[in-house]
Design an enzyme around this catalytic site. Sequence first.
Site, PDB file in Angstrom:
ATOM      1  N   ALA A 105       0.861  -1.181   0.000  1.00  0.00           N
ATOM      2  CA  ALA A 105       0.000   0.000   0.000  1.00  0.00           C
ATOM      3  C   ALA A 105       0.899   1.233   0.000  1.00  0.00           C
ATOM      4  O   ALA A 105       2.013   1.194   0.537  1.00  0.00           O
ATOM      5  CB  ALA A 105      -0.888   0.025   1.236  1.00  0.00           C
ATOM      6  N   PHE A 106       0.419   2.332  -0.571  1.00  0.00           N
ATOM      7  CA  PHE A 106       1.294   3.508  -0.634  1.00  0.00           C
ATOM      8  C   PHE A 106       1.555   4.084   0.753  1.00  0.00           C
ATOM      9  O   PHE A 106       2.495   4.834   0.953  1.00  0.00           O
ATOM     10  CB  PHE A 106       0.686   4.582  -1.557  1.00  0.00           C
ATOM     11  CG  PHE A 106      -0.268   5.513  -0.888  1.00  0.00           C
ATOM     12  CD1 PHE A 106      -1.590   5.183  -0.746  1.00  0.00           C
ATOM     13  CD2 PHE A 106       0.169   6.725  -0.377  1.00  0.00           C
ATOM     14  CE1 PHE A 106      -2.462   6.044  -0.109  1.00  0.00           C
ATOM     15  CE2 PHE A 106      -0.695   7.588   0.255  1.00  0.00           C
ATOM     16  CZ  PHE A 106      -2.017   7.242   0.394  1.00  0.00           C
ATOM     17  N   LYS A 107       0.756   3.703   1.726  1.00  0.00           N
ATOM     18  CA  LYS A 107       0.946   4.235   3.071  1.00  0.00           C
ATOM     19  C   LYS A 107       2.231   3.735   3.730  1.00  0.00           C
ATOM     20  O   LYS A 107       2.621   4.243   4.778  1.00  0.00           O
ATOM     21  CB  LYS A 107      -0.258   3.885   3.941  1.00  0.00           C
ATOM     22  CG  LYS A 107      -1.530   4.582   3.466  1.00  0.00           C
ATOM     23  CD  LYS A 107      -2.695   4.366   4.423  1.00  0.00           C
ATOM     24  CE  LYS A 107      -3.861   5.257   4.084  1.00  0.00           C
ATOM     25  NZ  LYS A 107      -4.582   4.820   2.881  1.00  0.00           N
ATOM     26  N   ASP A 108       2.897   2.760   3.124  1.00  0.00           N
ATOM     27  CA  ASP A 108       4.143   2.249   3.697  1.00  0.00           C
ATOM     28  C   ASP A 108       5.193   3.342   3.898  1.00  0.00           C
ATOM     29  O   ASP A 108       5.893   3.340   4.906  1.00  0.00           O
ATOM     30  CB  ASP A 108       4.732   1.150   2.796  1.00  0.00           C
ATOM     31  CG  ASP A 108       4.032  -0.195   2.984  1.00  0.00           C
ATOM     32  OD1 ASP A 108       3.594  -0.491   4.114  1.00  0.00           O
ATOM     33  OD2 ASP A 108       3.925  -0.947   1.998  1.00  0.00           O
ATOM     34  N   ALA A 111       4.183   5.640   6.868  1.00  0.00           N
ATOM     35  CA  ALA A 111       4.175   4.893   8.134  1.00  0.00           C
ATOM     36  C   ALA A 111       5.598   4.570   8.579  1.00  0.00           C
ATOM     37  O   ALA A 111       5.950   4.722   9.750  1.00  0.00           O
ATOM     38  CB  ALA A 111       3.359   3.608   7.984  1.00  0.00           C
TER      39      ALA A 111
END
Length: 431
Positions: A105-108, A111
């Site tokens: 996910a691009f949230k990696d 995060a």
Amino acid sequence: MKFYSLNKEAADVSFKKAVINGIAPDRGLYFPRDIKPLSSSFFENIEDQTDHDIAFKAIEQFVSESIPENKLKEILTSVLDFPFPVIELEKNVATLELFHGPTLAFKDVGARFMAHCLGYFLENQNSEVTVLVATSGDTGGAVANGFLGVQGVKVVILYPSGKVSDIQERQLTTLGQNITALEVNGNFDDCQNMVKTAFLDSDLKSEIQLTSANSINVARWLPQMFYFLFAYKKLKNKEQPIVFSVPSGNFGNICAGMVAQKLGLPVAHFIAATNVNDTVPLFMRTQEYSPKMSKATISNAMDVGDPSNFIRIRNLYKNNFTELKNHLSSYSFTDEETKHAILSVYNSCNYITDPHGAVGYLGLKEYQKDKSDTFGVFLETAHPVKFLDVVEETLKLKLPIPSQIQNVLEKNKVSIKIDTYDELKSYLLNK
Ligand SMILES: *Cc1c(COP(=O)(O)O)cnc(C)c1O
């Protein structure tokens, strides 16, 4: 650089304090005091620089008061250890793939960056910070993975029981160590409300240091500007003006792109593509902002009725609607239109989009109806395998399961079931 609260009642703080607080004491979002453009030679020679150098120069001014140069470089090297490919699909249409990180996910990126910063701030200190986060799916996995094993940080993830996909649930319930998953008997809004209540609870505040790992946290939000710079590096030689279409929910990603533009990145226009949760597309037509309850869709990471970062976007353009309209267009699409796009992109380009990327594609095509002279990039924010049911059913095929996912599918789920806020509170206080 200092960060101020958009509610303008709390004191200015350093990057470090903004990360640890999450949200300002007056409940406002933190925002950088000023944004200094990078030199024109930075953009002229961008293709000669590594992704690590580009990221360093882009974020340095925001964090240098709190993180020394060497440490920042070290953090960026470990955060940015996977590729961000740009793939041209049609004439004047490309996709920027942001799903090659550990949880697909691009949230990696956000995060992991936040986890490293917080880990650094707490090094050799006796204090402990609890990161409390509600997830409708993707945030939980990326946060769990990013913070795993970080000293001094406890992570508590709330997710709605039975309402996240099997893969998403495994990603946040199988890691153990400093990560705890609380399975809430309710929906995402219930989880979100429990988190909000906890942040306002003075009993908790006196006992533990709580922070948030949603995109309201500056350490999760700002590093997302890297994507737009990395894409430009690959597309600089295009003759046409470059536009980005960003599938948007809480509007953190697109807002970070707009910060990159303020740094001098030559972007002609941004397109915010949404599902039927259309608060922003409506605002862009009527100038009236009316938040709504979120509706469930197949692009569930964008099921947001009151996007928390939109206030940052308005602030970037000094709350001037005409200015904003010159930089941003916004369109919304139904699930039917989204499935149709998944199918047509597959049939014409032999490329599989996930439901979020497909919404981005639709937004770009809508914009290019009038502006066919632009080169458009839509962001692919999740790997299609994370939305297995929808994609397989729409395309009538089986997707291969990547190894990152295979690994979590083999592990056992561990969660604590809760029904009420009081149960969350006593869990947090007993630690
Ligand atoms: C979180 C998420 C989005 C929305 O990003 P925002 O920054 O909240 O606008 C889009 N796609 C996927 C797959 C996501 O996980």
